[in-house]
Write a protein that holds these residues in place. Structure first.
Motif, PDB file in Angstrom:
ATOM      1  N   THR A 124       0.857  -1.174   0.000  1.00  0.00           N
ATOM      2  CA  THR A 124       0.000   0.000   0.000  1.00  0.00           C
ATOM      3  C   THR A 124       0.893   1.224   0.000  1.00  0.00           C
ATOM      4  OG1 THR A 124      -1.752  -1.116   1.211  1.00  0.00           O
ATOM      5  CG2 THR A 124      -1.783   1.293   1.246  1.00  0.00           C
TER       6      THR A 124
ATOM      7  N   SER B 182       0.612   5.115   0.157  1.00  0.00           N
ATOM      8  CA  SER B 182      -0.322   6.200   0.428  1.00  0.00           C
ATOM      9  C   SER B 182       0.260   7.509  -0.067  1.00  0.00           C
ATOM     10  CB  SER B 182      -0.611   6.291   1.924  1.00  0.00           C
ATOM     11  OG  SER B 182      -1.300   5.140   2.348  1.00  0.00           O
TER      12      SER B 182
ATOM     13  N   ILE C 237      -5.880  -1.439  -6.735  1.00  0.00           N
ATOM     14  CA  ILE C 237      -6.998  -0.550  -6.399  1.00  0.00           C
ATOM     15  C   ILE C 237      -6.441   0.839  -6.073  1.00  0.00           C
ATOM     16  CG2 ILE C 237      -8.883  -0.076  -4.762  1.00  0.00           C
ATOM     17  CD1 ILE C 237      -9.619  -2.577  -6.037  1.00  0.00           C
TER      18      ILE C 237
ATOM     19  N   ALA D  81      -7.631   4.061  -4.296  1.00  0.00           N
ATOM     20  CA  ALA D  81      -8.698   4.509  -3.406  1.00  0.00           C
ATOM     21  C   ALA D  81      -8.466   5.981  -3.096  1.00  0.00           C
ATOM     22  CB  ALA D  81      -8.703   3.670  -2.137  1.00  0.00           C
TER      23      ALA D  81
ATOM     24  N   MET E 297     -10.547  -3.164   4.080  1.00  0.00           N
ATOM     25  CA  MET E 297      -9.589  -3.040   2.974  1.00  0.00           C
ATOM     26  C   MET E 297      -8.332  -3.863   3.244  1.00  0.00           C
ATOM     27  SD  MET E 297      -9.958   0.897   1.631  1.00  0.00           S
ATOM     28  CE  MET E 297      -8.768   0.602   0.296  1.00  0.00           C
TER      29      MET E 297
ATOM     30  N   GLN F 174      -7.103  -7.002   1.032  1.00  0.00           N
ATOM     31  CA  GLN F 174      -5.749  -7.000   0.474  1.00  0.00           C
ATOM     32  C   GLN F 174      -5.068  -8.344   0.714  1.00  0.00           C
ATOM     33  OE1 GLN F 174      -2.881  -4.169   2.204  1.00  0.00           O
ATOM     34  NE2 GLN F 174      -2.204  -3.818   0.110  1.00  0.00           N
TER      35      GLN F 174
ATOM     36  N   TYR G  82      -2.500  -1.479  -3.274  1.00  0.00           N
ATOM     37  CA  TYR G  82      -3.290  -0.260  -3.115  1.00  0.00           C
ATOM     38  C   TYR G  82      -2.454   0.996  -3.345  1.00  0.00           C
ATOM     39  CZ  TYR G  82      -7.001  -2.810  -0.494  1.00  0.00           C
ATOM     40  OH  TYR G  82      -8.005  -3.656  -0.090  1.00  0.00           O
TER      41      TYR G  82
ATOM     42  N   PHE H  11      -3.366   4.574  -2.047  1.00  0.00           N
ATOM     43  CA  PHE H  11      -4.358   5.104  -1.125  1.00  0.00           C
ATOM     44  C   PHE H  11      -4.138   6.600  -0.986  1.00  0.00           C
ATOM     45  CE2 PHE H  11      -6.352   6.036   2.889  1.00  0.00           C
ATOM     46  CZ  PHE H  11      -7.349   5.089   3.066  1.00  0.00           C
TER      47      PHE H  11
END
Ligand code: SF4
Ligand code: MG
Length: 327
Positions: free
Chosen positions: A36, A38, A173, A175, A194, A198, A205, A207
């Motif tokens: 992920t 971010s 994804i 988001a 989420m 995952q 992700y 994010f």
């Protein structure tokens, strides 16, 4: 695998509105499979533009996007189609993003019927089975499939948005502020969902959030952006324990801590400049207590640190920002 396994984005884009606005500038990063990443920054910093550029909703005016080694910017819509199945987007507002005139099952069937199955055609029964399975996976009873979005709570609607993204079996994804419109009491439930999804599906992700505190427990790495420019990109643990860029430190200082040592809230001086006329040099110089003459003239490049973090700051490069100061 190493870097560049899944997705890489280089360069940026220029949006044309009435005047020319640089929304995303000098941003380069890659996302590794299963992580992920971010992207955090104040509203208007170009996070959403970045997300939409990566997924192909906006073409970059300069720069390149690679997906598993294939360059995917400037692909024709038909060539982009298989990538649009592998990459799905979840939006901030589940009230606005679900068609109020469609039943949940219609909302969830639509992308399956549009994209078909990756291995060819798909039967009616298979579509229904897939919709029921994905509803169960996001915690919505398939018995509710004939209901309309307004009959669900905000949290349930965001679960349905997640189901709509997952029903075509994506790998990746994006988001965009997926919990910002939800009650605080519901936010953790959606984040936990989420994380579970995952793990179960091996998802990657990207994010997007304006709130650094939200991403602490879900991120592998965090990119901090200010006015369309990357300030710092580092492992989540480094961002929270050893933030280096003054803007990252300022964002972090604004997060209230539970008990423990307060980080000390630093109020940033100065206004956020309009992105139409970006400041010269470091875009943060008007609000940074460490700004000097060089900061006002020369754009800082992202420089790799001893732990692999990227930091774009002359003060950090020159070693003149004390490690233990709050900002
Ligand atoms: Fe502050 Fe200069 Fe670093 Fe920009 S480059 S964050 S103005 S010290
Ligand atoms: Mg946004």
């Amino acid at each position: 695998g190493g870097l560049l396994d899944q997705l890489a984005f280089k360069g940026g884009r220029v949006i044309r509105t009435r005047t020319e606005v640089k929304a995303v500038n000098n941003v380069s990063f890659d996302i590794q499979e299963g992580e992920t990443l971010s992207v955090v920054g104040e509203s208007g910093c170009g996070k959403s533009t970045l997300a939409r550029t990566v997924i192909g909703l906006f073409p970059p005016t300069f720069g390149e996007i690679y997906y598993r080694g294939e360059r995917i910017d400037h692909l024709s819509p038909s060539k982009m189609l298989p990538y649009r199945t592998r990459m799905q987007m979840v939006f901030q507002d589940p009230y606005a993003s679900l068609n109020p005139r469609m039943k949940v099952k219609e909302i969830l069937e639509e992308p399956v019927l549009f994209h078909g199955s990756r291995n060819g055609s798909i039967s009616r029964v298979e579509v229904e089975e897939r919709v029921a399975a994905v509803m169960e996976q996001v915690g919505i009873d398939p018995a509710w499939a004939s209901n309309y979005p307004h009959e669900f709570s905000g949290g349930q609607r965001q679960r349905i948005s997640l189901a709509r993204a997952l029903v075509v079996d994506p790998e990746f994804i994006i988001a965009d502020e997926p919990i910002s419109a939800l009650d605080v009491s519901i936010q953790a439930q959606i984040l936990n969902l989420m994380l579970d999804l995952q793990e179960e599906r091996g998802l990657t992700y990207l994010f997007i959030s304006h709130d650094l505190s939200v991403v602490e427990h879900i991120s592998s790495r965090v990119a901090v952006m200010y006015l369309g420019t990357l300030c710092e990109l580092a492992k989540a643990s480094a961002i929270f324990q050893r933030p280096r860029h003054p803007y990252t430190r300022a964002l972090l200082s604004a997060i209230p801590t539970l008990g423990g040592s307060p980080r000390g809230h630093v109020k940033l001086e100065g206004d956020v400049p309009t992105p139409i006329r970006l400041p010269s040099g470091c875009v943060f110089h008007g609000r940074c207590p460490y700004a000097n003459a060089r900061c006002m003239e020369e754009v800082p490049m992202a420089i790799e640190q001893d732990d692999g973090a990227l930091v774009a700051c002359h003060g950090v490069e020159e070693g003149r920002i004390p490690e233990d100061s709050p900002i």
